[in-house]
Design a protein around this motif. Structure first.
Motif, PDB file in Angstrom:
ATOM      1  N   LEU A   1       0.860  -1.180   0.000  1.00 35.98           N
ATOM      2  CA  LEU A   1       0.000   0.000   0.000  1.00 35.98           C
ATOM      3  C   LEU A   1       0.896   1.229   0.000  1.00 35.98           C
ATOM      4  O   LEU A   1       1.835   1.318   0.788  1.00 35.98           O
ATOM      5  N   VAL A   2       0.607   2.178  -0.868  1.00 29.18           N
ATOM      6  CA  VAL A   2       1.412   3.399  -0.968  1.00 29.18           C
ATOM      7  C   VAL A   2       0.602   4.568  -0.433  1.00 29.18           C
ATOM      8  O   VAL A   2      -0.496   4.851  -0.923  1.00 29.18           O
ATOM      9  N   MET A   3       1.159   5.245   0.590  1.00 29.88           N
ATOM     10  CA  MET A   3       0.509   6.402   1.196  1.00 29.88           C
ATOM     11  C   MET A   3       1.167   7.695   0.702  1.00 29.88           C
ATOM     12  O   MET A   3       2.375   7.752   0.506  1.00 29.88           O
ATOM     13  N   LYS A   4       0.349   8.716   0.523  1.00 28.52           N
ATOM     14  CA  LYS A   4       0.863  10.044   0.165  1.00 28.52           C
ATOM     15  C   LYS A   4      -0.080  11.091   0.744  1.00 28.52           C
ATOM     16  O   LYS A   4      -1.288  11.075   0.466  1.00 28.52           O
ATOM     17  N   ASN A   5       0.469  11.975   1.580  1.00 27.81           N
ATOM     18  CA  ASN A   5      -0.307  13.080   2.167  1.00 27.81           C
ATOM     19  C   ASN A   5      -1.608  12.601   2.812  1.00 27.81           C
ATOM     20  O   ASN A   5      -2.673  13.209   2.638  1.00 27.81           O
ATOM     21  N   GLY A   6      -1.514  11.502   3.552  1.00 33.52           N
ATOM     22  CA  GLY A   6      -2.673  11.010   4.285  1.00 33.52           C
ATOM     23  C   GLY A   6      -3.670  10.218   3.470  1.00 33.52           C
ATOM     24  O   GLY A   6      -4.721   9.832   3.981  1.00 33.52           O
ATOM     25  N   GLU A   7      -3.354   9.951   2.212  1.00 32.53           N
ATOM     26  CA  GLU A   7      -4.266   9.204   1.343  1.00 32.53           C
ATOM     27  C   GLU A   7      -3.612   7.929   0.840  1.00 32.53           C
ATOM     28  O   GLU A   7      -2.387   7.865   0.676  1.00 32.53           O
ATOM     29  N   LEU A   8      -4.440   6.914   0.605  1.00 28.14           N
ATOM     30  CA  LEU A   8      -3.970   5.672   0.005  1.00 28.14           C
ATOM     31  C   LEU A   8      -4.024   5.864  -1.507  1.00 28.14           C
ATOM     32  O   LEU A   8      -5.108   5.930  -2.092  1.00 28.14           O
ATOM     33  N   VAL A   9      -2.842   5.969  -2.149  1.00 29.72           N
ATOM     34  CA  VAL A   9      -2.812   6.352  -3.567  1.00 29.72           C
ATOM     35  C   VAL A   9      -2.571   5.176  -4.504  1.00 29.72           C
ATOM     36  O   VAL A   9      -2.936   5.243  -5.680  1.00 29.72           O
ATOM     37  N   LYS A  10      -1.939   4.117  -4.019  1.00 25.95           N
ATOM     38  CA  LYS A  10      -1.712   2.942  -4.863  1.00 25.95           C
ATOM     39  C   LYS A  10      -1.763   1.688  -4.000  1.00 25.95           C
ATOM     40  O   LYS A  10      -1.448   1.717  -2.817  1.00 25.95           O
ATOM     41  N   GLU A  11      -2.121   0.583  -4.636  1.00 27.41           N
ATOM     42  CA  GLU A  11      -2.239  -0.700  -3.940  1.00 27.41           C
ATOM     43  C   GLU A  11      -2.024  -1.807  -4.954  1.00 27.41           C
ATOM     44  O   GLU A  11      -2.570  -1.767  -6.059  1.00 27.41           O
ATOM     45  N   GLY A  12      -1.178  -2.781  -4.598  1.00 33.76           N
ATOM     46  CA  GLY A  12      -0.942  -3.886  -5.523  1.00 33.76           C
ATOM     47  C   GLY A  12       0.147  -4.800  -5.014  1.00 33.76           C
ATOM     48  O   GLY A  12       0.677  -4.628  -3.915  1.00 33.76           O
ATOM     49  N   THR A  13       0.509  -5.799  -5.813  1.00 38.53           N
ATOM     50  CA  THR A  13       1.621  -6.683  -5.469  1.00 38.53           C
ATOM     51  C   THR A  13       2.918  -5.886  -5.560  1.00 38.53           C
ATOM     52  O   THR A  13       2.956  -4.821  -6.191  1.00 38.53           O
ATOM     53  N   PRO A  14       4.001  -6.381  -4.925  1.00 35.23           N
ATOM     54  CA  PRO A  14       5.284  -5.683  -5.085  1.00 35.23           C
ATOM     55  C   PRO A  14       5.654  -5.488  -6.548  1.00 35.23           C
ATOM     56  O   PRO A  14       6.146  -4.414  -6.938  1.00 35.23           O
ATOM     57  N   GLU A  15       5.410  -6.498  -7.368  1.00 44.28           N
ATOM     58  CA  GLU A  15       5.725  -6.386  -8.793  1.00 44.28           C
ATOM     59  C   GLU A  15       4.968  -5.229  -9.435  1.00 44.28           C
ATOM     60  O   GLU A  15       5.538  -4.446 -10.209  1.00 44.28           O
ATOM     61  N   GLU A  16       3.679  -5.122  -9.119  1.00 45.50           N
ATOM     62  CA  GLU A  16       2.866  -4.048  -9.703  1.00 45.50           C
ATOM     63  C   GLU A  16       3.315  -2.673  -9.217  1.00 45.50           C
ATOM     64  O   GLU A  16       3.436  -1.729 -10.005  1.00 45.50           O
ATOM     65  N   ILE A  17       3.577  -2.555  -7.908  1.00 48.00           N
ATOM     66  CA  ILE A  17       3.947  -1.253  -7.339  1.00 48.00           C
ATOM     67  C   ILE A  17       5.323  -0.810  -7.827  1.00 48.00           C
ATOM     68  O   ILE A  17       5.515   0.336  -8.239  1.00 48.00           O
ATOM     69  N   PHE A  18       6.318  -1.707  -7.817  1.00 46.88           N
ATOM     70  CA  PHE A  18       7.675  -1.319  -8.206  1.00 46.88           C
ATOM     71  C   PHE A  18       7.769  -1.005  -9.697  1.00 46.88           C
ATOM     72  O   PHE A  18       8.677  -0.297 -10.129  1.00 46.88           O
ATOM     73  N   SER A  19       6.834  -1.518 -10.486  1.00 48.88           N
ATOM     74  CA  SER A  19       6.872  -1.237 -11.924  1.00 48.88           C
ATOM     75  C   SER A  19       6.526   0.214 -12.231  1.00 48.88           C
ATOM     76  O   SER A  19       6.748   0.683 -13.353  1.00 48.88           O
ATOM     77  N   TYR A  20       6.007   0.963 -11.223  1.00 50.69           N
ATOM     78  CA  TYR A  20       5.705   2.382 -11.449  1.00 50.69           C
ATOM     79  C   TYR A  20       6.977   3.221 -11.557  1.00 50.69           C
ATOM     80  O   TYR A  20       6.937   4.347 -12.032  1.00 50.69           O
ATOM     81  N   GLY A  21       8.099   2.672 -11.071  1.00 55.05           N
ATOM     82  CA  GLY A  21       9.397   3.285 -11.281  1.00 55.05           C
ATOM     83  C   GLY A  21       9.485   4.756 -10.945  1.00 55.05           C
ATOM     84  O   GLY A  21       9.480   5.151  -9.777  1.00 55.05           O
ATOM     85  N   GLU A  22       9.569   5.589 -11.987  1.00 62.52           N
ATOM     86  CA  GLU A  22       9.786   7.022 -11.804  1.00 62.52           C
ATOM     87  C   GLU A  22       8.688   7.671 -10.966  1.00 62.52           C
ATOM     88  O   GLU A  22       8.944   8.624 -10.232  1.00 62.52           O
ATOM     89  N   GLN A  23       7.465   7.167 -11.042  1.00 58.13           N
ATOM     90  CA  GLN A  23       6.375   7.747 -10.246  1.00 58.13           C
ATOM     91  C   GLN A  23       6.654   7.594  -8.751  1.00 58.13           C
ATOM     92  O   GLN A  23       6.350   8.495  -7.969  1.00 58.13           O
ATOM     93  N   LEU A  24       7.234   6.460  -8.369  1.00 56.50           N
ATOM     94  CA  LEU A  24       7.572   6.257  -6.963  1.00 56.50           C
ATOM     95  C   LEU A  24       8.701   7.192  -6.541  1.00 56.50           C
ATOM     96  O   LEU A  24       8.679   7.748  -5.442  1.00 56.50           O
ATOM     97  N   ILE A  25       9.687   7.355  -7.403  1.00 57.02           N
ATOM     98  CA  ILE A  25      10.801   8.257  -7.098  1.00 57.02           C
ATOM     99  C   ILE A  25      10.294   9.684  -6.903  1.00 57.02           C
ATOM    100  O   ILE A  25      10.731  10.401  -6.003  1.00 57.02           O
ATOM    101  N   GLU A  26       9.328  10.100  -7.730  1.00 49.84           N
ATOM    102  CA  GLU A  26       8.752  11.440  -7.614  1.00 49.84           C
ATOM    103  C   GLU A  26       8.032  11.628  -6.281  1.00 49.84           C
ATOM    104  O   GLU A  26       7.900  12.746  -5.784  1.00 49.84           O
ATOM    105  N   MET A  27       7.571  10.533  -5.686  1.00 57.32           N
ATOM    106  CA  MET A  27       6.911  10.603  -4.382  1.00 57.32           C
ATOM    107  C   MET A  27       7.905  10.485  -3.228  1.00 57.32           C
ATOM    108  O   MET A  27       7.524  10.360  -2.079  1.00 57.32           O
TER     109      MET A  27
END
Length: 279
Positions: free
Chosen positions: A211-237
């Motif tokens: 589960l990925v949290m940002k500013n008090g909100e749940l913004v993404k949810e998925g398997t590790p494979e799904e979440i890590f594939s967001y790549g640059e979006q995670l770095i921006e967060m």
């Protein structure tokens, strides 16, 4: 599988003057036996979210259900018996003069009979592979050993859920691996539900779901494979990426075609060997 935790429209604000709530309308469910990792930058609300589960934080709105019980003042202690927490700094949790005394402390508070308490303490300490340190002072142990003793103290209470609140953040890589291996083994043997609040991507990779949290909100949810594939979006967060994903990005920048799917480090090694063997 049965749902062991359900959060419905949870919101929480520490102070009325805060610019935004610490949690904002979060709904999620966790199944019995899952390993959930909650990641996010500092101040994203991940630790606050974990503390709503055992009543350390009372939501200003919404409903928390744990083990079929809706969290309330009447049943908060029943729920806390189901949920064990391991915190960032194990030194803050130690109260006993020896390892076995410390692990026994929570059982004494619960009034567990002495014969049963002795058996539980020995079993919990053996599970975390600290049986050779029963008479040692916790303060004289290494960081990884201290955290394993803290886990033993929770395991002895036999909760259904363990929350790791940045429990590996102060450890060196070896200590971190030891603690995660310990938790994984205990989880599988006892079918525990594990919730890991972490900055460590390798720790998150152990989870069934991230589960990925940002500013008090749940913004993404998925398997590790799904979440890590967001790549640059995670770095921006403000989040990190697993080494294999960083390597893929660097190779891509050099014009090398890389797999689109998420790869573990072992998977990346296999792919590189296959690539090199074709040359």
């Amino acid at each position: 599988m049965d749902k062991i935790i359900t959060l419905k429209d949870i919101s929480y604000q520490y102070h009325e003057t805060d610019d935004r709530p610490a949690l904002s309308n979060i709904s999620l469910s966790i199944e019995e036996g899952e390993w959930i990792a909650i990641i996010g930058h500092n101040g994203s609300g991940k630790s606050t979210l974990a503390k709503t589960i055992n009543g350390l934080v009372a939501p200003s709105q919404g409903e928390v259900t744990v083990g079929g019980l809706i969290l309330s003042e009447e049943n908060i202690w029943d729920i806390r018996e189901m949920v064990g927490m391991v915190f960032q700094n194990p030194d803050n949790q130690f109260v006993g003069s020896t390892v076995q005394d410390d692990v026994a402390f929570g059982l004494e508070n619960q009034g567990i009979p002495r014969d049963e308490m002795i058996e539980r303490v020995k079993s919990a300490i053996t599970r975390v592979n600290m049986q050779d340190f029963m008479e040692k002072e916790p303060a004289r142990l290494s960081g990884g050993q201290k955290q394993r003793v803290a886990i033993a103290g929770v395991v002895a209470l036999r909760p259904q859920i363990i929350i790791l609140d940045e429990a590996t953040s102060m450890l060196d890589p070896q200590g971190r691996q030891e603690v995660l291996a310990t938790v994984k083994e205990i989880k599988e043997k006892a079918n525990l539900t594990v919730i890991s609040i972490t900055h460590d991507i390798d720790e998150a990779a152990n989870a069934n779901r991230v589960l990925v949290m940002k500013n008090g909100e749940l913004v993404k949810e998925g398997t590790p494979e799904e979440i890590f594939s967001y790549g640059e979006q995670l770095i921006e967060m403000g989040l990190d990426l697993p080494f294999a994903e960083k390597l893929k990005s660097d190779l891509r920048d050099r014009g090398i075609e890389v797999p689109a799917d998420y790869l573990t480090e072992e998977g990346m090694v296999d792919w590189l060997w296959t690539l090199l063997s074709k040359k």
